[in-house]
Motif scaffolding. Sequence first.
Motif, mmCIF file in Angstrom:
data_model
loop_
_atom_site.group_PDB
_atom_site.id
_atom_site.type_symbol
_atom_site.label_atom_id
_atom_site.label_comp_id
_atom_site.label_asym_id
_atom_site.label_seq_id
_atom_site.Cartn_x
_atom_site.Cartn_y
_atom_site.Cartn_z
ATOM 1 N N TYR A 41 -13.353 53.067 -40.940
ATOM 2 C CA TYR A 41 -14.154 52.388 -41.913
ATOM 3 C C TYR A 41 -12.913 51.934 -43.025
ATOM 4 C CZ TYR A 41 -18.120 55.224 -40.530
ATOM 5 O OH TYR A 41 -19.036 55.820 -39.500
ATOM 6 N N GLN A 42 -12.561 50.651 -42.718
ATOM 7 C CA GLN A 42 -11.525 50.089 -43.337
ATOM 8 C C GLN A 42 -10.350 50.811 -43.149
ATOM 9 O OE1 GLN A 42 -13.200 49.548 -47.540
ATOM 10 N NE2 GLN A 42 -14.694 47.793 -46.877
ATOM 11 N N SER A 43 -9.800 51.485 -44.345
ATOM 12 C CA SER A 43 -8.308 52.167 -44.096
ATOM 13 C C SER A 43 -8.660 53.392 -43.712
ATOM 14 C CB SER A 43 -7.604 51.999 -45.283
ATOM 15 O OG SER A 43 -8.498 52.987 -46.496
ATOM 16 N N PHE A 44 -9.954 54.106 -43.666
ATOM 17 C CA PHE A 44 -10.107 55.510 -43.238
ATOM 18 C C PHE A 44 -10.442 55.517 -41.970
ATOM 19 C CE2 PHE A 44 -13.157 59.184 -42.695
ATOM 20 C CZ PHE A 44 -12.421 60.089 -42.881
ATOM 21 N N HIS A 45 -9.615 56.358 -41.378
ATOM 22 C CA HIS A 45 -9.642 56.609 -39.844
ATOM 23 C C HIS A 45 -10.431 57.684 -39.449
ATOM 24 C CE1 HIS A 45 -6.846 56.450 -35.961
ATOM 25 N NE2 HIS A 45 -8.115 56.136 -35.906
ATOM 26 N N ALA A 46 -11.612 57.398 -39.219
ATOM 27 C CA ALA A 46 -12.704 58.471 -39.063
ATOM 28 C C ALA A 46 -12.606 59.233 -37.736
ATOM 29 C CB ALA A 46 -14.084 57.834 -39.188
ATOM 30 N N SER B 116 -22.294 57.736 -33.441
ATOM 31 C CA SER B 116 -21.704 56.573 -32.518
ATOM 32 C C SER B 116 -22.166 56.823 -31.126
ATOM 33 C CB SER B 116 -20.023 56.934 -32.288
ATOM 34 O OG SER B 116 -19.508 56.548 -33.634
ATOM 35 N N ILE B 117 -22.534 58.186 -30.876
ATOM 36 C CA ILE B 117 -23.186 58.346 -29.374
ATOM 37 C C ILE B 117 -24.679 57.657 -29.516
ATOM 38 C CG2 ILE B 117 -24.185 60.206 -27.913
ATOM 39 C CD1 ILE B 117 -21.968 61.865 -28.845
ATOM 40 N N ALA B 118 -25.337 57.664 -30.658
ATOM 41 C CA ALA B 118 -26.666 57.130 -30.609
ATOM 42 C C ALA B 118 -26.569 55.894 -30.749
ATOM 43 C CB ALA B 118 -27.268 57.846 -32.088
ATOM 44 N N GLY B 119 -25.418 55.258 -30.948
ATOM 45 C CA GLY B 119 -25.507 53.807 -31.150
ATOM 46 C C GLY B 119 -25.665 53.314 -32.782
ATOM 47 N N LEU B 120 -25.599 54.377 -33.608
ATOM 48 C CA LEU B 120 -25.881 53.932 -35.039
ATOM 49 C C LEU B 120 -24.930 53.558 -35.633
ATOM 50 C CD1 LEU B 120 -28.457 56.786 -36.074
ATOM 51 C CD2 LEU B 120 -28.905 54.500 -35.269
ATOM 52 N N GLU B 121 -23.416 53.727 -35.061
ATOM 53 C CA GLU B 121 -22.386 53.325 -35.612
ATOM 54 C C GLU B 121 -21.634 52.655 -34.477
ATOM 55 O OE1 GLU B 121 -20.930 53.416 -38.461
ATOM 56 O OE2 GLU B 121 -22.342 55.219 -39.244
ATOM 57 N N THR B 122 -20.974 51.396 -34.667
ATOM 58 C CA THR B 122 -20.362 50.691 -33.780
ATOM 59 C C THR B 122 -18.786 51.329 -33.807
ATOM 60 O OG1 THR B 122 -19.780 48.992 -35.307
ATOM 61 C CG2 THR B 122 -21.626 48.571 -33.997
ATOM 62 N N VAL B 123 -18.182 51.458 -32.535
ATOM 63 C CA VAL B 123 -16.881 52.021 -32.478
ATOM 64 C C VAL B 123 -15.663 50.826 -32.221
ATOM 65 C CG1 VAL B 123 -17.615 54.352 -31.444
ATOM 66 C CG2 VAL B 123 -17.052 52.273 -29.884
ATOM 67 N N ASP B 124 -14.769 51.070 -32.744
ATOM 68 C CA ASP B 124 -13.490 49.976 -32.393
ATOM 69 C C ASP B 124 -13.054 50.083 -31.132
ATOM 70 O OD1 ASP B 124 -13.822 49.397 -35.337
ATOM 71 O OD2 ASP B 124 -12.479 51.281 -35.938
ATOM 72 N N SER B 125 -12.883 51.147 -30.499
ATOM 73 C CA SER B 125 -12.445 50.991 -29.187
ATOM 74 C C SER B 125 -12.922 52.359 -28.690
ATOM 75 C CB SER B 125 -10.903 51.085 -29.118
ATOM 76 O OG SER B 125 -10.383 52.033 -29.823
ATOM 77 N N GLY B 126 -12.573 52.505 -27.177
ATOM 78 C CA GLY B 126 -12.973 53.538 -26.509
ATOM 79 C C GLY B 126 -14.292 53.192 -25.594
ATOM 80 N N VAL C 209 -22.642 52.942 -22.027
ATOM 81 C CA VAL C 209 -23.716 52.458 -23.299
ATOM 82 C C VAL C 209 -22.952 51.984 -24.662
ATOM 83 C CG1 VAL C 209 -25.632 53.988 -22.160
ATOM 84 C CG2 VAL C 209 -24.031 54.892 -23.969
ATOM 85 N N THR C 210 -21.729 51.791 -24.454
ATOM 86 C CA THR C 210 -20.853 51.617 -25.619
ATOM 87 C C THR C 210 -21.202 50.752 -26.530
ATOM 88 O OG1 THR C 210 -18.971 52.451 -24.377
ATOM 89 C CG2 THR C 210 -18.364 51.365 -26.617
ATOM 90 N N HIS C 211 -21.805 49.701 -26.037
ATOM 91 C CA HIS C 211 -22.277 48.504 -26.788
ATOM 92 C C HIS C 211 -23.741 48.244 -26.741
ATOM 93 C CE1 HIS C 211 -18.102 47.934 -27.811
ATOM 94 N NE2 HIS C 211 -17.838 47.882 -26.149
ATOM 95 N N LEU C 212 -24.749 49.161 -26.041
ATOM 96 C CA LEU C 212 -25.835 48.989 -26.072
ATOM 97 C C LEU C 212 -26.561 49.296 -27.261
ATOM 98 C CD1 LEU C 212 -26.694 50.558 -22.470
ATOM 99 C CD2 LEU C 212 -26.317 48.087 -23.216
ATOM 100 N N GLU C 213 -27.910 48.924 -27.452
ATOM 101 C CA GLU C 213 -28.573 49.174 -28.735
ATOM 102 C C GLU C 213 -29.130 50.513 -28.523
ATOM 103 O OE1 GLU C 213 -29.572 47.382 -31.428
ATOM 104 O OE2 GLU C 213 -27.821 45.780 -30.516
ATOM 105 N N PRO C 214 -29.366 51.098 -29.543
ATOM 106 C CA PRO C 214 -29.697 52.743 -29.616
ATOM 107 C C PRO C 214 -30.816 52.843 -28.767
ATOM 108 C CG PRO C 214 -29.211 52.056 -31.894
ATOM 109 C CD PRO C 214 -29.153 50.753 -31.217
ATOM 110 N N SER C 215 -31.824 52.110 -28.664
ATOM 111 C CA SER C 215 -33.016 52.446 -27.878
ATOM 112 C C SER C 215 -32.905 52.214 -26.342
ATOM 113 C CB SER C 215 -34.194 51.169 -28.205
ATOM 114 O OG SER C 215 -33.599 49.795 -27.962
#
Length: 378
Positions: free
Chosen positions: A13-18, A48-58, A67-73
């Motif tokens: 999240y910007q400079s925060f590495h979550a 992130s697993i649910a798809g409510l957050e987009t991940v930067d990599s992985g 399912v990394t880039h699929l919609e939650p549904s």
Amino acid sequence: MPSLKITNLEKHYQSFHALKSISLDIEDGEFVVMVGPSGCGKSTLLRSIAGLETVDSGTITIKDRDVTHLEPSDRGVAMVFQNYALYPHMTVAQNMGFNLQIAGRPKAEIVAAVDRAAKILRITDHLNKFPKALSGGQKQRVAIGRAITRSPDVFLFDEPLSNLDAALRTQMRVELGRLHKELGTTMIYVTHDQVEAMTMADRIVVMRDGIIEQVGSPLDLYNRPANQFVAGFLGSPRMNFLAASIEAIADGAVTLAIAGLKQTLVLPLDEAGAGLKIGDRVRIGFRPEAALADGTDGLVLPANVRVVESLGRETLVYADAGVVRSIDSESQDGFFAVHQSQQLQFAYDAPFTIGVPADALYLFDTSGKTRRFARRAA
């Protein structure tokens, strides 16, 4: 193959590495509980697993499907939130069947799915009620029922019981355990409540600062924590810690000088103790239930009673050992906690000798890594 596979997941999240290169395999049908302090990344990982957050990599793989880039549904997951998120203008039945309705499923299929979920959750008598007529526990059952009707590959729970009172939380823990056994579906559960984690999980994932510190069964983590953080995080009251330094290492044993105490302590070591050096500043830890309210041939701490909590058949004593301070323990204000499985009464400031057998002591090195496990727990 794992039901869920997470590989090198990163989230900023910007400079925060979550999330920092998170990798985790969860087997089909497992009940996995994620715990850790606020801000450690557990809810971010779940979202992130649910798809409510987009991940930067992985990557996130569910049932061999990326399912990394699929919609939650489209991920085959169903999420139960802390705040229920029920539609107030819909009945229980309508709330539970809404996801199927917007997916265009036939009415007969929706009715059958709702009826099945209602029977499992024992809320059949409430199907025609509106949310305002339900208790907190009943609302949570409806939220879980809405997830069940979707027949997901993975259930995700984000602190679902935190809004309930103590009695309801206990009841719902039992209900969720029964539900897991009945459905046999993979469940991932985020909580701050250690009791929930210890009683419900097949495995616990302990997180801190965006990384996974340790994964294992509840008893594995409780008895054989990888480091001081895990040892102190699991357990209520938490593990007691005090400072020491190494005076000698010989014949498979370490001699420790306790800060603020004249006595020395000799502890046998095994292979976990490799790499310790004379002069190292270390930590000794012991569980409150391992401490005795009398002498012992191990650690002996003269103390005075500060707080006594009577719990019916059990008693918690918080004692002040003066210059020998409990460390890294915000909740105890420097006191040592002793858990006795009997009814005891003590006056304030009464003398109280804390005795801890040598085989109940843990040893942590300067980095916090566990160098000796309690023999009693092994």
